[in-house]
Design a protein around this motif. Structure first.
Motif, short mmCIF file in Angstrom:
data_model
loop_
_atom_site.label_atom_id
_atom_site.label_comp_id
_atom_site.label_asym_id
_atom_site.label_seq_id
_atom_site.Cartn_x
_atom_site.Cartn_y
_atom_site.Cartn_z
N ASN A 79 9.63 -2.09 68.62
CA ASN A 79 9.84 -0.72 68.90
C ASN A 79 11.25 -1.08 69.44
O ASN A 79 11.87 -0.01 70.09
CB ASN A 79 9.03 0.11 69.81
N LEU A 80 12.03 -1.93 69.30
CA LEU A 80 13.51 -1.85 69.99
C LEU A 80 14.30 -1.00 69.36
O LEU A 80 14.36 -0.88 68.32
CB LEU A 80 13.87 -3.37 69.83
N PRO A 81 15.05 -0.24 70.37
CA PRO A 81 16.16 0.64 69.87
C PRO A 81 17.13 -0.24 68.86
O PRO A 81 17.59 -1.38 69.33
CB PRO A 81 16.63 1.38 70.98
N ARG A 82 17.75 0.23 67.66
CA ARG A 82 18.91 -0.20 67.12
C ARG A 82 20.10 0.35 67.81
O ARG A 82 20.13 1.14 68.47
CB ARG A 82 18.91 0.05 65.48
N HIS A 83 21.17 -0.20 67.39
CA HIS A 83 22.64 0.22 68.02
C HIS A 83 22.62 1.70 67.79
O HIS A 83 22.33 2.27 66.68
CB HIS A 83 23.68 -0.46 67.12
N GLY A 84 23.15 2.44 68.84
CA GLY A 84 23.19 3.91 68.93
C GLY A 84 22.05 4.61 69.35
O GLY A 84 22.08 5.61 69.65
N ARG A 85 20.82 4.01 69.62
CA ARG A 85 19.92 4.67 69.80
C ARG A 85 19.17 4.20 71.23
O ARG A 85 19.67 3.39 71.89
CB ARG A 85 18.62 4.32 69.08
N VAL A 86 18.55 5.30 71.88
CA VAL A 86 17.88 5.05 73.30
C VAL A 86 16.49 5.06 73.01
O VAL A 86 15.91 5.78 72.33
CB VAL A 86 18.19 6.24 74.15
N THR A 87 15.78 3.94 73.80
CA THR A 87 14.36 4.11 73.92
C THR A 87 14.07 4.25 75.19
O THR A 87 14.57 3.54 76.11
CB THR A 87 13.54 2.90 73.04
N ILE A 88 12.99 5.04 75.71
CA ILE A 88 12.60 5.05 76.87
C ILE A 88 11.02 4.90 77.12
O ILE A 88 10.21 5.67 76.31
CB ILE A 88 12.91 6.43 77.57
N SER A 118 21.00 14.19 72.61
CA SER A 118 20.56 14.84 71.22
C SER A 118 19.39 14.12 70.93
O SER A 118 19.12 12.99 71.06
CB SER A 118 21.83 14.56 70.29
N PRO A 119 18.55 15.06 70.41
CA PRO A 119 17.11 14.48 69.85
C PRO A 119 17.27 13.43 68.77
O PRO A 119 16.21 12.83 68.62
CB PRO A 119 16.47 15.80 69.26
N TYR A 120 18.55 13.44 67.95
CA TYR A 120 18.70 12.32 67.32
C TYR A 120 18.80 11.06 67.83
O TYR A 120 18.49 9.99 66.70
CB TYR A 120 20.17 12.58 66.46
N HIS A 121 18.94 11.05 69.04
CA HIS A 121 19.21 9.60 69.53
C HIS A 121 18.34 8.80 70.35
O HIS A 121 18.14 7.63 70.39
CB HIS A 121 20.62 9.63 70.35
N TYR A 122 17.14 9.68 70.78
CA TYR A 122 16.36 8.88 71.93
C TYR A 122 14.92 9.11 71.40
O TYR A 122 14.50 9.91 70.44
CB TYR A 122 16.57 9.66 73.15
N GLU A 141 7.36 11.56 67.45
CA GLU A 141 8.40 10.94 66.96
C GLU A 141 9.22 11.53 66.18
O GLU A 141 9.07 12.25 65.36
CB GLU A 141 7.59 9.91 66.00
N THR A 142 10.65 11.43 66.76
CA THR A 142 11.70 12.05 65.98
C THR A 142 12.47 11.22 65.08
O THR A 142 12.62 10.20 65.49
CB THR A 142 12.72 12.66 67.09
N ASN A 143 12.42 11.54 63.74
CA ASN A 143 13.20 10.69 62.71
C ASN A 143 14.42 11.29 62.26
O ASN A 143 14.39 12.64 61.84
CB ASN A 143 12.14 10.61 61.73
#
Lengths: 493, 493
Positions: A352-361, A324-328, B70-72
């Motif tokens: 830029n670390l992802p918080r819980h629930g998120r994905v950073t690539i 989902s575009p919400y997550h990454y 950047e998606t928010n």
């Protein structure tokens, strides 16, 4: 160490008043020079309740130019901090080069309190102290001195202070709400403090234990120590800046004839039908699994490295295809901004670390330090050589903080790269992907191969292993990436 | 506006597939050009639950280069957001120039939901819409287009969608947890949505209402609209960049013969004894009062402006004299960092707003926009002319968010400035305070006076009035500042 600070050091007010103007002028002077250097000194102020931590810092702020000082109070973590690895909160408070950061409450607070109250055992405590040593070593190397003051009171002195504070409405508010409770545990804290001092009194970031009962002695001791350390550090930094020689790229390392990259079977292929089937299934799984991250208090950080045109962008697009575009979020590494350059090189990744629930690539990552920065001479030899340890420590912290770290090296052959470069030059919507720099990098193919092998060897850890991906066939590479992420998520969640 | 999006627009898959590659290539192309401009376009995606917000954005992300987007996701505020004015959370998510920011959930979400559920009345709702217009106007002027898409479903279509989603496990997670509840209030939301669209469908940031029932039609409509707006904006920005003429400072404004600054009685004086007494008492009060800020969910923001050598730094040091170092931070305005330059000029102040319980003091401030930037030509005429409104709106938001805003202009005479400049040049620990630039600014004394008068006239609001301080006598000025802060804090807390 603490007993040595119970010998009755005192300073009469007259001596203090005589010494003060000189120290003050010198502090202002050195602060002004500091602003022009690459240093960002840290001052940690710890010690007994009522020992005068805030008074001491007030004096420093009064004497120096507050516009160049950032004072940080670190108590309970905020919700955004709780959703990330522990040190995220400290990294985001690091001062930029040219400024000073003062910390009340710091990376010492939690382990000391937890150990004094028996919430963590000795081994865990020691591990926390090792983390502190690593952190302070990195800061010292990267942005200069870490000054640590421990304001000490004996049991009797502290009791007296607390009583005095409690009686006086002008002082009462200065006590931490737990001050009384902590004092009742004086005998639990003392050995923990001693152990902490022993384990973190390093050569690069030594403690100054200050007998704190006498205000004038305490204040002048701290001020003169700050002055002395800053003067030395600034003089060194200025000398280093003067000595900078014209940039000359280092000799390229040579790869071993047999190595992990050459061992890959790049001929592996996947048919269109297999590709569509396996990719679709894996994407759906990854989409479903990433939605579980939040509930499990986990995050995912996936990084992609490999030669130009290896297919990193394409693999990333397939990986996010099911999410989902919400997550990454996908971050491409460009030149650092000046705020990023004003901090240690890992800062831009911490922020830029992802918080819980998120994905950073990441399309390229912190490994640039030991790849392009090493090969182009942007990092000095001592800088890239210590980076492997720093990176392993960084990834270990991420992992402990709930971040699943995945690292992909997408490998292609030199011939395949050439074929793709040529293809890019003639395809309209791919032309933007090929630049002069790509050709220059290609000329250093073997150097990059050697550096990549060093990197893979030194940073393949159990918490964050490298996945080497055969990339000559794009189908193969993409399915491999998405399935590997799926398998890891399944295992972890 | 919504009925017009219930006419049954559709697109067959074949037409979509034919159009897609062209749009995709053009989007990539314009995104690449965008990276080189000063634009930071914003895309807001709103509309019905199940209307395909995330699918539409997924398509944009698949077609474009995600590294530049950047998606928010903006839902419930976090604790650090709750402790600051409402828009802080939006400001901190603004993309830097060259990138695109997509917002799911935005500045529209809270007012719409609150009004649909009757938690706020029509007047409050209209006020929120006015705030949105101001915000989007500022963004459009400063960093380019704000694209707003409203994905619309009729009642019947939405019911059908929700059922379909609820049945399908692959779709179910996409629904917001309140989707069903919101649908039951379809008839409450609809007029609010209509009113919102009417009040915010501005010329600079118009809404695109998209009939969302047909996936292909919806996706292609959004994609082509994005393409068209970006192409226009990028072409304009490129033309503007080419047309930039060599910098030429504007003619200096002339002050009126009688004005608020000349009206001040700069001869006022305070004896050493009065000074010590009043300052000490006021400092103690200020120290005590600032400790109350946290409990009352308030913060203090004090800014200092005035000619060079007016005594801003000295006044600030006296103001902080009674405060705990835990609570305050002093920020001096230096040249903006490149990250700051990559955002609207107020961004650097938004990012440093004090949270509840804290005090931030600025030595110079956002008023630089209408003082030095105006006089030196760093801001274009249209930029500084609209800045007064933008600043008033900014301070109004701060005030609503619990921040007590105090603004001090410390006035000195030209003769007194000259005396102090000369004194600084011969005093060792003050030499660092005087530079060539100070002498250059002094030559423009009258221009600065005129600009200051304009500023005071246009930005003295009831929530954030200017305090003009007679500064020739330092005692007078310092006591005046500390007592004024004390009186304001007493009134507010």
């Amino acid at each position: 160490m603490l007993e040595a600070a119970e010998v009755g050091n005192k300073l009469d007010k007259k001596t203090f008043r005589k010494a003060a103007p000189k120290v003050r002028t010198a502090l202002l002077e050195v602060q002004k020079r500091l602003a022009g250097t690459s240093l960002a000194p840290i001052i940690v102020v710890g010690g007994a309740e009522g020992a005068g931590k805030s008074e001491t810092v007030s004096l420093l702020l009064e004497w120096m130019d507050t516009r160049g000082i950032e004072t940080n109070v670190v108590w309970e973590p905020r919700d955004e901090e709780r959703e990330r690895p522990e040190y995220w909160r400290f990294w985001r408070l690091l001062p930029p080069r040219g400024k000073i950061g003062i910390f009340f409450g710091s990376w010492y607070t939690r382990p000391i309190v937890d150990h004094a109250f028996d919430r963590i055992d000795a081994a865990t405590f020691e591990r926390a102290m090792r983390r502190i040593r690593d952190f302070e070593r990195l800061l010292t190397y990267e942005t200069g001195p870490v000054l640590k003051f421990w304001l000490h009171l004996s049991r009797a002195q502290e009791r007296k202070r607390l009583k005095q504070f409690a009686k006086d409405p002008r002082l009462r508010w200065r006590l931490h709400k737990n001050a009384k409770k902590y004092f009742q545990h004086y005998d639990d804290f003392r050995p923990v403090d001693e152990e902490m001092l022993r384990l973190t009194n390093t050569g690069y970031a030594p403690w100054t234990v200050v007998e704190a009962a006498d205000d004038e002695y305490r204040n002048l001791t701290v001020a003169t120590t700050v002055l002395q350390v800053l003067e030395e550090a600034v003089a060194e930094a200025e000398a280093r800046a003067r000595a900078t020689r014209p940039h000359k790229p280092p000799a390229l390392p040579k790869p071993k004839r047999a190595n992990v990259l050459r061992n890959l079977d790049l001929a592996k292929k996947l048919s269109q039908k297999q590709y569509d089937q396996r990719l679709g299934a894996a994407q759906a799984d990854v989409g479903r699994l990433t939605r579980k991250l939040a509930k499990r208090e986990r995050a995912l950080l996936a990084i992609f490295e490999g030669p130009d045109a290896a297919g990193k962008g394409g693999a990333i697009r397939r990986l996010t295809g099911g999410m989902s575009p919400y997550h990454y979020r996908v971050i491409g590494i460009a030149a650092p901004t000046d705020e990023e350059r004003a901090h240690p090189y890992l800062w831009r990744f911490w922020r830029n670390l992802p918080r819980h629930g998120r994905v950073t690539i990441y399309d390229r990552s912190w490994y640039g330090r030991v790849l392009v920065e090493r090969l182009e001479g942007f990092a000095r030899r001592d800088e890239w050589q210590r980076a492997y340890d720093e990176i392993n420590e960084f990834e270990e912290q991420l992992s402990e903080g709930g971040v699943i770290v995945m690292k992909f090296w997408i490998a292609i052959s030199a011939d395949e790269q050439l074929r793709r470069f040529k293809e890019r030059e003639v395809t309209p919507f791919k032309q933007y992907k090929i630049t002069e720099e790509d050709w220059r990098n290609r000329a250093k193919w073997e150097g990059y191969e050697a550096a990549a092998c060093d990197m893979i060897e030194r940073t393949s850890t159990s918490v964050a292993p490298w996945t080497l991906v055969e990339g000559n066939d794009k189908h193969m590479a993409r399915v491999r990436v998405v399935e590997t992420v799926r398998d890891r998520l399944r295992k972890e969640l």
